[in-house]
Write an enzyme that holds these catalytic residues in place. Structure first.
Site, PDB file in Angstrom:
ATOM      1  N   HIS A 144      88.322  37.804  74.858  1.00 36.44           N
ATOM      2  CA  HIS A 144      87.276  38.271  74.142  1.00 36.44           C
ATOM      3  C   HIS A 144      85.710  38.207  75.038  1.00 36.44           C
ATOM      4  O   HIS A 144      85.466  39.225  74.315  1.00 36.44           O
ATOM      5  CB  HIS A 144      87.136  37.251  72.465  1.00 36.44           C
ATOM      6  N   GLY A 168      89.172  32.773  80.029  1.00 36.62           N
ATOM      7  CA  GLY A 168      87.873  32.324  80.890  1.00 36.62           C
ATOM      8  C   GLY A 168      87.129  31.445  79.602  1.00 36.62           C
ATOM      9  O   GLY A 168      86.207  30.710  79.722  1.00 36.62           O
ATOM     10  N   SER A 196      98.628  23.903  71.458  1.00 36.11           N
ATOM     11  CA  SER A 196      98.669  22.746  70.771  1.00 36.11           C
ATOM     12  C   SER A 196      97.145  21.846  71.140  1.00 36.11           C
ATOM     13  O   SER A 196      96.419  21.991  71.538  1.00 36.11           O
ATOM     14  CB  SER A 196      99.593  22.972  70.135  1.00 36.11           C
ATOM     15  N   ILE A 220      92.842  38.711  70.483  1.00 31.95           N
ATOM     16  CA  ILE A 220      94.026  38.229  70.186  1.00 31.95           C
ATOM     17  C   ILE A 220      93.715  38.573  68.577  1.00 31.95           C
ATOM     18  O   ILE A 220      95.296  38.492  68.010  1.00 31.95           O
ATOM     19  CB  ILE A 220      94.362  36.911  70.161  1.00 31.95           C
ATOM     20  N   VAL A 251      82.627  16.049  73.088  1.00 30.31           N
ATOM     21  CA  VAL A 251      82.160  15.166  73.159  1.00 30.31           C
ATOM     22  C   VAL A 251      81.379  14.939  74.645  1.00 30.31           C
ATOM     23  O   VAL A 251      79.658  14.626  74.310  1.00 30.31           O
ATOM     24  CB  VAL A 251      82.635  14.027  72.114  1.00 30.31           C
ATOM     25  N   LYS A 253      95.656  17.372  67.332  1.00 35.77           N
ATOM     26  CA  LYS A 253      95.194  17.025  65.777  1.00 35.77           C
ATOM     27  C   LYS A 253      95.821  18.210  64.757  1.00 35.77           C
ATOM     28  O   LYS A 253      95.324  18.318  63.679  1.00 35.77           O
ATOM     29  CB  LYS A 253      93.604  18.176  65.745  1.00 35.77           C
ATOM     30  N   LYS A 304      88.495  26.100  68.451  1.00 30.00           N
ATOM     31  CA  LYS A 304      88.982  24.961  68.865  1.00 30.00           C
ATOM     32  C   LYS A 304      87.925  23.254  67.932  1.00 30.00           C
ATOM     33  O   LYS A 304      87.822  22.378  68.081  1.00 30.00           O
ATOM     34  CB  LYS A 304      89.777  24.054  69.413  1.00 30.00           C
TER      35      LYS A 304
END
Length: 609
Positions: free
Chosen positions: A308, A284, A401, A337, A449, A404, A362
């Site tokens: 979730h 989602g 991934s 998860i 952002v 960062k 994230k």
């Protein structure tokens, strides 16, 4: 005017022209030829009258919109007139054993001239007086090629509120040329001057083949004016009929910062997706939902949507069902998860061939305040899903991934790096091919952002930027999702795929572009520098110096082999985090976690291995 009135008018006008032409032809030639005969004239005029209306109907001369008449309509007139004259000649042959060729040729010329003139005069009148009398906005067309020419033709022929008045084009050969009555007034560098001289209200960028960098250059010139800036639709959308050429859209930040799209190896993707069962975690979310959309195009047998949040899963489920319900079995699954047993049950029940793991925490500053949640979700959640996939015999597992994860300075990046270590370790121990894909920042994703900047602009500003020199890599959501899908096709096991993302973008430049795209000036909204937030880097990397492979495994895709820790030590560390390891390690972990920034520092240390 109604259709019946219009039809009656055209038939009446043509009838007068037909009879007038043949009588005038006889009248002009009579002094030079002894051809006047009332019977001959009557039969010829009746034959011409009937045949003309028959062929006019065949060639749809009464159904055409003559206000948009062009060469095609003129050809139709010539065909109808020529065939009606030919029929009249045949009638004369049978009736009088002679053909009055000069009379028929003169009649043919008068027909073409008068019928064509009656039709095209309406277009000339409309273009010259009706269109210009409307209160239309004056438009500058950027690009005098096929795209610009099509746009001008559409604007001239359709009922729109735009009136094209000038072109600009960087092709020197087109300067001062006239296209559809519109003159090429200069190059893109002359846009501000042309806008001022021609009192332009709207600028339309009409070059479908433009690269992103070229759009940025043109936009910079347009932004110097107060004109509204629009861009023509993508040519493939026009060709497929999804949109009209005249359905212009606003220039989006993706047009300015997005990179050239990565072309996919369709065959290799179809080979491992089509007809198979695909499971997506975080289905989602911004990336997860786009992966689902693009995977659906390849018609998997079953698409399992794991998430979730029930609202987001409901939305993507309904969207896909509306488009693919007859082609794909779509299965929405609510599950966390972090619930290990639930993940194993889902894998065993659906037996997926491919898993895309997009579920994660994230948000960098938010995870700095909640480091244990980042560990639970990004590390142990990934471990749960990956081990469940390996147990179920999944063929390929792709981890989403982040850039960062390279030399992490924050807990989010550190947990993503450890998640990479988890799947690399599992790749060595199972038959499943585990790979990771690193992204830069994704334009428009939740928590990114751009939505924040847009809200600040809507509120009247100022836009807050952390630092004037901060840079980030950017890609669009569809591009990021395509990379994930392509990585699955390229995967052999253990790789970390990285997109060649070009040059990083200054965040302050992004803020300026969004302000001007929203129709404001920098002075009206303002930009405020707030300083670096917890865990943020000034610059970001995609691979550290030990991971860089200069060659590309696929156009714009690099592959890196990140350093791996020894399996036993790594599992000992993971066990300690899960409070299931040796007592001494649990004690050490508690002491470190209770110390200021203890867990964070431990994560950074391990993730830097």
């Amino acid at each position: 005017m109604t259709y019946q009135k219009r039809l009656s008018l055209l038939i009446g006008v043509d009838s007068v022209i037909v009879l007038f032409s043949i009588y005038i032809g006889y009248f002009i030639l009579h002094p030079y030829m002894d051809i006047y005969n009332s019977g001959t004239l009557f039969i010829s005029s009746i034959a011409l009258f009937i045949s003309h209306h028959v062929f006019a109907w065949v060639y749809k001369l009464y159904q055409k919109a003559w206000e948009y008449a062009s060469v095609r309509e003129l050809v139709a007139i010539v065909k109808a007139v020529t065939l009606s004259i030919a029929v009249t000649a045949v009638v004369q042959t049978f009736a009088f054993q002679d053909i009055y060729i000069r009379v028929l040729l003169l009649t043919w010329m008068l027909h073409v001239l008068l019928i064509g003139g009656s039709r095209f005069s309406w277009r000339l009148y409309r273009d010259r007086f009706v269109a210009e009398s409307d209160e239309k906005k004056r438009a500058l067309i950027v690009g005098a090629g096929s795209g610009g020419s099509t746009v001008v033709r559409q604007l001239q022929h359709n009922e729109t509120d735009l009136q094209p008045v000038a072109f600009v084009d960087d092709d020197e050969r087109k300067q001062r040329l006239e296209i559809h009555g519109i003159i090429v007034e200069g190059t893109t560098a002359d846009i501000p001057q042309v806008v001022e001289d021609k009192q332009i209200d709207n600028i339309i960028i009409a070059i479908p083949s433009l690269k992103r960098s070229e759009i940025q250059h043109i936009y910079d010139q347009c932004a110097k004016t107060k004109a509204k800036i629009q861009i023509m639709p993508m040519i493939e959308d026009v060709m497929t009929g999804r949109v009209s050429v005249s359905q212009f859209r606003e220039v989006q930040v993706e047009d300015l910062l997005g990179r050239e799209p990565v072309e996919l190896d369709i065959e290799s993707i179809a080979e491992y997706v089509t007809g198979r069962t695909v499971l997506v975690t975080g289905a989602g979310g911004s990336i997860g939902s786009e992966i689902c959309r693009q995977i659906a195009v390849f018609h998997p047998k079953k698409l399992v949507l794991v998430g979730h949040g029930e609202n987001s899963i409901y939305q993507i489920d309904m969207e896909l069902r509306n488009r693919y319900q007859e082609l794909i079995e779509i299965m929405p699954v609510i599950g966390d998860i972090q619930d290990r047993e639930r993940m194993f049950n889902i894998m065993q029940e659906h037996q997926p061939d491919v898993v895309y793991h997009a579920a994660a925490h994230k948000h960098v500053p938010l995870m700095e305040y909640n480091p244990k949640e980042a560990v639970k979700n990004n590390i142990f959640g990934t471990k749960n899903v990956a081990e469940a996939a390996a147990t179920a015999g999944v063929g390929k597992f792709v981890l989403i991934s982040s850039d960062k994860a390279v030399n992490p300075t924050n807990i989010m990046g550190a947990t993503k790096r450890v998640a990479e270590m988890v799947i690399q370790q599992l790749d060595k121990e199972s038959k499943t091919s585990f790979v990771a894909v690193r992204f830069g920042n994704v334009l428009g994703s939740r928590g990114s952002v751009i939505p924040l900047f847009k809200k600040q602009i809507q509120a009247g500003g100022p836009v807050t930027v952390t630092h004037p020199h901060m840079t980030r890599y950017f890609m669009t959501i569809p591009e990021a999702s395509r990379l994930v899908i392509q990585a699955g096709a390229l995967a052999r096991g253990g790789e970390i795929f990285v997109l060649d993302m070009g040059e990083p973008v200054k965040i302050v430049d992004l803020a300026r572009n969004l302000i001007t795209l929203s129709g404001y000036t920098i002075e009206e909204i303002g930009i405020q520098f707030s300083g670096l937030r917890p865990g943020e880097k000034m610059f970001e990397e995609l691979l550290n110096e030990n991971e860089v492979h200069s060659e590309q495994i696929f156009p714009k895709i690099h592959i890196g082999k990140a350093a791996q820790v020894e399996g036993e030590l790594f599992y000992e560390f993971i066990a300690s985090l899960n409070s299931k390891g040796p007592t001494i390690l649990k004690k050490q972990l508690i002491e470190i976690a209770n110390a200021k920034d203890g867990l964070r520092e431990l994560m950074k240390e391990v993730a830097s291995v």
